[in-house]
Design an enzyme around this catalytic site. Structure first.
Site, PDB file in Angstrom:
ATOM      1  N   HIS A 128      -5.912  -4.947  -0.563  1.00  0.00           N
ATOM      2  CA  HIS A 128      -5.842  -4.632   0.863  1.00  0.00           C
ATOM      3  C   HIS A 128      -4.942  -5.629   1.563  1.00  0.00           C
ATOM      4  CE1 HIS A 128      -8.192  -7.826   2.925  1.00  0.00           C
ATOM      5  NE2 HIS A 128      -8.835  -7.931   1.773  1.00  0.00           N
ATOM      6  N   CYS A 129      -4.301  -5.169   2.653  1.00  0.00           N
ATOM      7  CA  CYS A 129      -3.523  -6.061   3.495  1.00  0.00           C
ATOM      8  C   CYS A 129      -4.257  -6.193   4.825  1.00  0.00           C
ATOM      9  CB  CYS A 129      -2.103  -5.537   3.668  1.00  0.00           C
ATOM     10  SG  CYS A 129      -1.995  -3.851   4.308  1.00  0.00           S
ATOM     11  N   ALA A 130      -3.521  -6.311   5.928  1.00  0.00           N
ATOM     12  CA  ALA A 130      -4.167  -6.579   7.212  1.00  0.00           C
ATOM     13  C   ALA A 130      -4.990  -5.400   7.714  1.00  0.00           C
ATOM     14  CB  ALA A 130      -3.126  -6.968   8.252  1.00  0.00           C
TER      15      ALA A 130
END
Length: 629
Positions: A25-27
């Site tokens: 996952h990113c932001a």
């Protein structure tokens, strides 16, 4: 526990845990690598209230969640039985992907785990630069030295950290590749580099081959190439070596071969490539900085939507490593703030309290560099605000490009970036150019959106008739495809629904009904496109192509199917008036749940308009919505 249900529905939407190669996952996004993307149901996920958007790009199936993505990610890992927090190994998908998608997948897999700490380090560097300019700290003070070490450690030892993430991405032992990265920045090698730069220094040989010493601190490309070579060797050695010795002989051979090969060949070649990329970009940029700024800032948010921006992240870091500064990141400030400005325009213009709340929170996230809530939740669904944001970004990019602003540390492009563009000599014209260009983008997008960005409101309930008890409904038959009411009850404007996701129109246009009885019938002739396993929501696709979502109650997914009975299943053909669901109104209300039932056209973007019936009450099978192509 509150994310358990949405995590379960996301796992079902991606084809089950057996269809997952990896997930990171990113932001704001869950980034899945799937074995077979055809098993995923993107349309069903888009209709999920816990999902903002689904994007398939760069070889990844990306599910946009929002700021609470890390909590959903943990729930997904727990339910899928995954213990590894990062992508481990290359994709084994049977889907063919292009070279660009493959490269973007590699880059995002290597850099995504580091995104948060890279942004934090860059912001801290920016504040230290601002502190020196303002005289708050002195470069020889203990406070400055300690904070500088905290901000610089990641980038100084970048080969070591990237060695770990690259090793995982390439499917090897990350500790072997991390050790290779450590060798590149080992004090002995740095001392040899410094000695080699002095006049009359003797040439150093490895097995008779002259060694070219290079300073690999903060470098990117050399360790990535070295990690790839090591992982290929590791796979080969593991195939041929006996299991009794491969656990220590494979790492031994990988280190003994890859580290010398990196200093002799891979490193110098990668360094030459790094300088070539940095010089090439600077040549293009220097030819017409305003044009480069306008084009890049204008298309940046489009690239973000499809995940293509990852292809430029290593180039920015490489510029910082080779040149000591980067001219690309400042051009992106107007692109980000253009969408922030468009969101501000929506916030100031809309009278819808739910949309105002959504735009307000998205605006706050946007100024700190997270634009997905603004783009997916506010500007893109309304189309024009997104376009005005991109145009504002392009105009601001021209100004920033003209000023030729530089940035001196890497981080998320945000309001903190202004501190990162301050040179050691202090605030100059380039800094003011970046500020003016960014403000131009924000103000243009905000004003354009305020006056021209929001569509005319569709017909809504006449609230002065809410006290009536008989069915008084105006229909728009003959103007387009008519969607009949699946429920009898009190009409409610979608904007008055307590759930922000529905009220904002993010999932589509429509209306809501407070049921008088516990039954749902088909509003059209068509097919059951989806049926939630908890039976609280059902999707119907009409013969003419309208996609209708009927969601019984607010947050009733938490009942996990209790008090709901389905009379159809996904794929069934239905006629208008056929019984779809039954539910116990009294029991659901007693459990503390709001029975307000949104009925929305989830593919509203395919239509010119969605007209809503007027009145206080509606009966089952009376005209409710009219969709106009």
């Amino acid at each position: 526990m509150q994310y358990t249900t949405v995590a379960s529905e996301i796992l079902a939407g991606v084809g089950g845990k057996s269809n997952i190669n990896s997930v990171v996952h990113c932001a704001t996004r869950l980034r899945f690598k799937l074995k077979d993307s055809s098993q995923a149901d993107a349309q069903a996920l888009k209709k999920n209230p816990g999902v903002i958007m689904v994007v398939e790009s760069g070889g990844q199936f990306q599910v946009v969640i929002g700021n609470h993505v890390s909590e959903v990610y943990k729930a997904v890992l727990q339910q899928a039985g995954l213990s590894d927090l990062e992508e481990n190994g290359p994709s084994k998908s049977n889907q063919k992907e292009g070279l660009l998608s493959h490269c973007i997948d590699i880059i995002s897999g290597i850099f995504t785990p580091l995104l948060g700490v890279m942004a934090a380090s860059g912001i801290l560097k920016g504040f230290l630069a601002l502190s020196l300019v303002c005289g708050w700290l002195q470069p020889t003070s203990g406070s400055y030295l300690i904070l500088f070490a905290a901000s610089d450690a990641l980038f100084y030892f970048f080969p070591l950290v990237l060695g770990y993430t690259a090793g995982k991405k390439f499917g090897g032992n990350p500790f072997i590749t991390m050790a290779i990265g450590g060798a590149l920045v080992h004090p002995l090698m740095l001392a040899a580099f410094n000695l080699a730069g002095q006049p009359g220094a003797e040439v150093v040989y490895f097995l008779g081959i002259p060694v070219t010493f290079i300073n690999y601190t903060s470098s990117v490309i050399p360790i990535i190439l070295a990690a790839w070579v090591s992982c290929q060797l590791e796979k080969g050695f593991n195939r041929v070596l006996h299991s009794s010795i491969k656990n220590f002989f494979t790492p031994l051979l990988c280190l003994a071969i890859t580290v010398p090969a990196t200093f002799l060949l891979i490193g110098p070649l990668a360094t030459w490539l790094s300088h070539l990329l940095a010089t090439g970009f600077q040549m293009i940029y220097s030819a017409a900085p305003p044009v480069a700024g306008g084009v890049l800032a204008g298309i940046w948010q489009i690239c973000v939507i499809f995940g293509l921006h990852w292809g430029l992240v290593p180039l920015m870091i490489n510029n910082l490593s080779v040149l000591g500064y980067d001219t690309m990141a400042p051009l992106l400030l107007p692109a980000v703030m253009g969408q922030v400005g468009a969101t501000l325009g929506v916030f100031l213009r809309t009278r819808d309290t739910k949309m105002k709340a959504l735009a307000g929170s998205a605006f706050t996230a946007g100024i700190f560099g997270i634009t997905e809530p603004a783009v997916y939740g506010v500007t893109l669904p309304s189309k024009k605000p997104f376009v005005f944001g991109c145009i504002g970004g392009a105009i601001g990019g021209v100004v920033v490009g003209y000023s030729q602003a530089h940035i001196y540390s890497f981080g998320l492009v945000s309001i903190f970036s202004f501190a990162q563009i301050i040179p050691a000599s202090g605030i100059d014209a380039t800094v003011w150019g970046a500020i003016i260009g960014t403000l131009t983008a924000l103000i243009f997008a905000a004003i354009s959106t305020y006056f021209f960005g929001l569509p005319a409101p569709t017909a809504t309930i006449e609230t002065d008739s809410l006290s009536q008890t008989s069915a008084i409904v105006e229909d728009y038959s003959g103007l387009g495809e008519v969607i009949l009411s699946p429920i009898s009850g009190k009409l409610l404007a979608l904007t008055d629904v307590s759930d922000t996701t529905f009220a904002s129109g993010l999932l589509g246009a429509g209306m809501a009904i407070i049921p008088q009885s516990g039954r749902v019938v088909s509003p059209v002739n068509g097919v059951v496109a989806s049926l939630f396993k908890t039976h609280h929501a059902i999707g119907i696709e009409s013969e003419a192509g309208a996609e209708i979502l009927i969601h019984v109650g607010i947050d009733t997914v938490k009942l996990e199917g209790q008090y709901f009975t389905a009379h159809v299943k996904a794929g069934d053909l239905v006629s208008a008036g056929d019984l779809l669901l039954e539910f116990d109104c009294a029991a659901i209300t007693a459990a503390g749940y709001d029975l307000t039932t949104p009925i929305i056209i989830s593919n509203s973007e395919d239509y010119q308009d969605v007209l809503c019936a007027k009145g206080a009450f509606i009966t089952e099978q009376a005209p409710l919505l009219t969709v106009i192509r």
